[in-house]
Design a protein around this motif. Structure first.
Motif, mmCIF file in Angstrom:
data_model
loop_
_atom_site.group_PDB
_atom_site.id
_atom_site.type_symbol
_atom_site.label_atom_id
_atom_site.label_comp_id
_atom_site.label_asym_id
_atom_site.label_seq_id
_atom_site.Cartn_x
_atom_site.Cartn_y
_atom_site.Cartn_z
ATOM 1 N N ARG A 120 -6.746 24.506 1.180
ATOM 2 C CA ARG A 120 -5.590 24.057 0.405
ATOM 3 C C ARG A 120 -6.008 22.915 -0.511
ATOM 4 N N HIS A 121 -5.420 22.887 -1.692
ATOM 5 C CA HIS A 121 -5.723 21.870 -2.704
ATOM 6 C C HIS A 121 -4.710 20.731 -2.554
ATOM 7 N N VAL A 122 -5.214 19.535 -2.250
ATOM 8 C CA VAL A 122 -4.353 18.381 -1.997
ATOM 9 C C VAL A 122 -4.840 17.207 -2.844
ATOM 10 N N ILE A 123 -3.889 16.508 -3.446
ATOM 11 C CA ILE A 123 -4.208 15.310 -4.230
ATOM 12 C C ILE A 123 -3.525 14.120 -3.552
ATOM 13 N N THR A 124 -4.323 13.123 -3.217
ATOM 14 C CA THR A 124 -3.816 11.917 -2.555
ATOM 15 C C THR A 124 -4.050 10.726 -3.468
ATOM 16 N N THR A 125 -2.991 9.996 -3.743
ATOM 17 C CA THR A 125 -3.073 8.795 -4.578
ATOM 18 C C THR A 125 -2.703 7.589 -3.732
ATOM 19 N N ARG A 126 -3.576 6.618 -3.719
ATOM 20 C CA ARG A 126 -3.336 5.387 -2.946
ATOM 21 C C ARG A 126 -3.328 4.203 -3.913
ATOM 22 N N ARG A 127 -2.237 3.469 -3.903
ATOM 23 C CA ARG A 127 -2.115 2.279 -4.756
ATOM 24 C C ARG A 127 -2.005 1.056 -3.858
ATOM 25 N N VAL A 147 0.859 -1.181 0.000
ATOM 26 C CA VAL A 147 0.000 0.000 0.000
ATOM 27 C C VAL A 147 0.897 1.233 0.000
ATOM 28 N N GLU A 148 0.787 2.029 -1.066
ATOM 29 C CA GLU A 148 1.579 3.253 -1.181
ATOM 30 C C GLU A 148 0.630 4.437 -1.253
ATOM 31 N N ILE A 149 0.814 5.394 -0.336
ATOM 32 C CA ILE A 149 -0.048 6.572 -0.292
ATOM 33 C C ILE A 149 0.825 7.802 -0.518
ATOM 34 N N THR A 150 0.550 8.505 -1.613
ATOM 35 C CA THR A 150 1.302 9.704 -1.972
ATOM 36 C C THR A 150 0.387 10.908 -1.799
ATOM 37 N N THR A 151 0.813 11.868 -0.983
ATOM 38 C CA THR A 151 0.035 13.080 -0.732
ATOM 39 C C THR A 151 0.806 14.276 -1.274
ATOM 40 N N LYS A 156 -6.305 1.416 -7.386
ATOM 41 C CA LYS A 156 -5.745 2.765 -7.381
ATOM 42 C C LYS A 156 -6.882 3.733 -7.073
ATOM 43 N N TYR A 157 -6.674 4.586 -6.065
ATOM 44 C CA TYR A 157 -7.649 5.594 -5.679
ATOM 45 C C TYR A 157 -6.964 6.956 -5.757
ATOM 46 N N VAL A 158 -7.618 7.911 -6.383
ATOM 47 C CA VAL A 158 -7.098 9.271 -6.428
ATOM 48 C C VAL A 158 -8.163 10.195 -5.849
ATOM 49 N N THR A 159 -7.786 10.929 -4.808
ATOM 50 C CA THR A 159 -8.695 11.891 -4.187
ATOM 51 C C THR A 159 -8.144 13.290 -4.410
ATOM 52 N N ASP A 160 -8.906 14.097 -5.122
ATOM 53 C CA ASP A 160 -8.555 15.482 -5.426
ATOM 54 C C ASP A 160 -9.467 16.341 -4.560
ATOM 55 N N GLY A 161 -8.894 17.035 -3.569
ATOM 56 C CA GLY A 161 -9.762 17.728 -2.631
ATOM 57 C C GLY A 161 -9.233 19.062 -2.142
ATOM 58 N N PRO A 197 -6.647 -12.809 6.083
ATOM 59 C CA PRO A 197 -6.676 -11.464 5.505
ATOM 60 C C PRO A 197 -5.289 -11.064 5.008
ATOM 61 N N ASP A 198 -5.265 -10.150 4.049
ATOM 62 C CA ASP A 198 -3.990 -9.670 3.523
ATOM 63 C C ASP A 198 -3.183 -8.969 4.607
ATOM 64 N N VAL A 199 -1.874 -9.058 4.485
ATOM 65 C CA VAL A 199 -0.952 -8.371 5.376
ATOM 66 C C VAL A 199 -0.343 -7.219 4.574
ATOM 67 N N PRO A 200 -0.600 -5.970 4.991
ATOM 68 C CA PRO A 200 -0.090 -4.842 4.212
ATOM 69 C C PRO A 200 1.328 -4.443 4.602
ATOM 70 N N VAL A 201 2.042 -3.891 3.634
ATOM 71 C CA VAL A 201 3.265 -3.161 3.904
ATOM 72 C C VAL A 201 2.952 -1.743 3.410
ATOM 73 N N LEU A 202 3.182 -0.754 4.273
ATOM 74 C CA LEU A 202 2.731 0.608 4.008
ATOM 75 C C LEU A 202 3.906 1.528 3.736
ATOM 76 N N LYS A 203 3.756 2.350 2.686
ATOM 77 C CA LYS A 203 4.748 3.366 2.372
ATOM 78 C C LYS A 203 4.018 4.692 2.204
ATOM 79 N N LEU A 204 4.372 5.683 3.032
ATOM 80 C CA LEU A 204 3.771 7.008 2.954
ATOM 81 C C LEU A 204 4.756 7.952 2.281
ATOM 82 N N ILE A 205 4.270 8.680 1.272
ATOM 83 C CA ILE A 205 5.080 9.672 0.572
ATOM 84 C C ILE A 205 4.372 11.006 0.723
#
Length: 192
Positions: free
Chosen positions: A75-82, A56-60, A95-100, A132-140
């Motif tokens: 503030r305008h923030v785009i978050t992409t989660r893969r 799971v990679e989350i880029t903000t 893939k989720y992209v939140t434009d907010g 259940p799946d075991v996640p490995v998380l990377k925050l950017i």
């Protein structure tokens, strides 16, 4: 049109449909105590360690755009989660992209404990008796924790499997149309 009322003092949450004047209720779980959290951590520590089955990679990204909304600077923030399935996963590629647009606004309830910093919850439920799946998380980037005034979320899922590469796309939008800050008449929190 809908409204949510959370009565943590009663342990209840209500979802109101303002158009047809109906509502549903559900229990509102209180956050676990420190002792319950410690006991859970001890149970988890005793479980055998499994290797990750989903990355799971989350880029903000804060675009640096700003605009006034309801008297606040948003503030305008785009978050992409893969979510990429790894060996042992049966989940599709997601893939989720939140434009907010977000503002700093205190929205916690008086009877909720104060958060202890940023946390990320991840839960995947597997059927057919699978673990259940075991996640490995990377925050950017710095995760967005503000109050969302306007969001547009798109999602794309690609089925995993040799025979199928079907894609499923969807979009979801939310927009705050009115915002006021101040004390409310207690009668607003009584269910009609």
């Amino acid at each position: 049109r809908s409204a949510s009322i959370i009565r943590c003092d009663l342990g209840l949450a209500f979802s109101l449909n303002l158009d047809n004047r109906t509502y549903s209720s559900a229990t509102y779980p209180m956050r676990p105590s420190d002792a319950e959290l410690r006991a859970h951590a001890e149970r988890v520590a005793k479980e055998p360690v499994r290797k990750p089955t989903v990355s799971v990679e989350i880029t903000t990204v804060d675009t640096s755009e700003r605009k006034e909304m309801f008297g606040h600077t948003a503030r305008h923030v785009i978050t992409t989660r893969r979510e990429v399935p790894l060996e042992g996963s049966t989940q599709p590629l997601k893939k989720y992209v939140t434009d907010g647009w977000y503002i700093d606004l205190e929205t916690t309830l008086a009877c909720d404990p104060k958060p202890r910093g940023f946390t990320y919850d991840f839960l995947t439920v597997s059927g057919n008796g699978q673990l259940p799946d075991v996640p490995v998380l990377k925050l950017i980037g710095k995760p967005e924790t503000g109050f969302a005034l306007s969001t547009h979320m798109t999602s794309l899922m690609t089925d995993a499997g040799e025979a199928s590469k079907d894609q499923h796309a969807s979009a979801y939008e939310t927009e705050v149309v009115g915002l006021s800050v101040g004390p409310f008449d207690p009668a607003l929190f009584e269910i009609p």
